[in-house]
Design an enzyme around this catalytic site. Sequence first.
Site, short mmCIF file in Angstrom:
data_model
loop_
_atom_site.label_atom_id
_atom_site.label_comp_id
_atom_site.label_asym_id
_atom_site.label_seq_id
_atom_site.Cartn_x
_atom_site.Cartn_y
_atom_site.Cartn_z
N ALA A 1 88.86 46.82 32.60
CA ALA A 1 90.23 46.60 33.10
C ALA A 1 90.17 45.82 34.40
CB ALA A 1 90.91 47.94 33.32
N ASN A 2 91.30 45.62 35.04
CA ASN A 2 91.33 44.98 36.37
C ASN A 2 92.37 45.67 37.23
OD1 ASN A 2 93.98 43.59 36.09
ND2 ASN A 2 92.93 42.64 34.36
N ARG A 3 92.51 45.21 38.46
CA ARG A 3 93.33 45.93 39.45
C ARG A 3 94.83 45.62 39.42
NH1 ARG A 3 89.59 48.25 42.70
NH2 ARG A 3 87.63 47.12 42.93
N ALA A 59 97.66 40.03 34.22
CA ALA A 59 96.25 39.73 34.52
C ALA A 59 95.47 40.07 33.25
CB ALA A 59 95.78 40.55 35.70
#
Length: 413
Positions: free
Chosen positions: A217-219, A283
Amino acid sequence: MPGPQMLDTKRILLVITGGIAAYKCLELIRRLKERGAAVRVVMTKAAQQFVTPLSVGALSGDRVYSDLFDLTAEHDIGHIQLSRDADLVVVAPATADIIAKMAAGLADDLATNVLLATNKPVLIAPAMNPMMWAHPATTRNVGWLKGTGVTIVGPNVGAMAERGEFGPGRMVEPMELLAAIEAHFAATDAPKPLAGKHIVITSGPTHEPIDPVRYIANRSSGKQGHAIAAAAVAAGARVTLISGPVTIPDPTGATVVHIETARQMLEAVEAALPADIAIFAAAVADWRVEGQSTQKIKKGASGTPGLQLVENPDILATIGKHATARPQVVVGFAAETENLTANAEAKLLKKGADLIVANDVSPETGIMGGDRNTVRIISRNGVEDWPEGSKEDVARRLIERVGALLGGAEPIG
Ligand code: CTP
């Protein structure tokens, strides 16, 4: 400035709850009536300890509603109708208790039933002790309500009714609350530049599974994409928001499709077409794990697993270069940690976008996951820096800009 009669045709349902600031509602009702608004009042039991239904009713020129079970009488209207027969619901003072109940969806008296049943915009004026206002539970509840579209007015900083207590928690003054109500109607009555337009927005991260319990995942928090969706709703558009896994609430008034992976996001975007505008704020994970395990990967004899990654489809590029269903205006984002303009310009061309919203997501900027944003707008006409603002400010400005592009006020490319 709005004129004195600007609330002429407006119906306001005022919910008064049990705080010392309840007396300020008497002045508010007078001012609303002066401006031609119809004011109907619901009071909680506790509110009646602070002001009497008699004085409230005398000012509103209507009976005051307080008991859920009163409303079963034949000549009365039910609580559902009470909650719908208004253009705006105002809760003042909004105690910590009513805020918590609203956030939790409780309905144990007339006021809470009305607030749960309403389909109208809600504006609240919190009033409580500074410690209660600062409590994480209140912060969470207010944040949640805000995310669902409730407008929060105040509180002000000042002396409390309790001796020696000072801080944020004082309910705003009646004229301030009146100004917020007028501002609400000024905004809702404003022209809707995107009326009749369909806009598709992506937001949040994607999760790419490694095995049934792990993912990449990402932030991304989804705050910017969701704010754009809210601004598009406010501009009158029909909004389809395709969101990855986020912890913020769905914006009111948008159709929200929840997905997890990049491929699901692309599928959902394609299913939402045709659209006049598409804004890709998500994102998206660039890669997914090839041959993800159907069983949880165990530690052991085979050693540390090596993950083989494959590239995900590029959603912005797919739609930006779509042969048959490209929206008239396509906007992408560029999250960069270096060479902001050059990288964003390259993305504009490579992905077939009309506009790129570029931001520096280096950790020291605090943009990823934060509430504020500083962006640079890149189009074929040049580069433009917008001043730092909240993600809501950026969203409003972007929607305005996209509306101008769509309406031909500004050339595309
Ligand atoms: N984007 C997309 N699908 C992907 C990757 C990105 O739709 N698979 C979109 C994003 O929503 C954003 C834009 O493309 O609008 C740019 O995203 P960004 O992460 O900045 O760029 P990438 O194309 O992923 O390039 P890189 O990570 O190499 O900078």
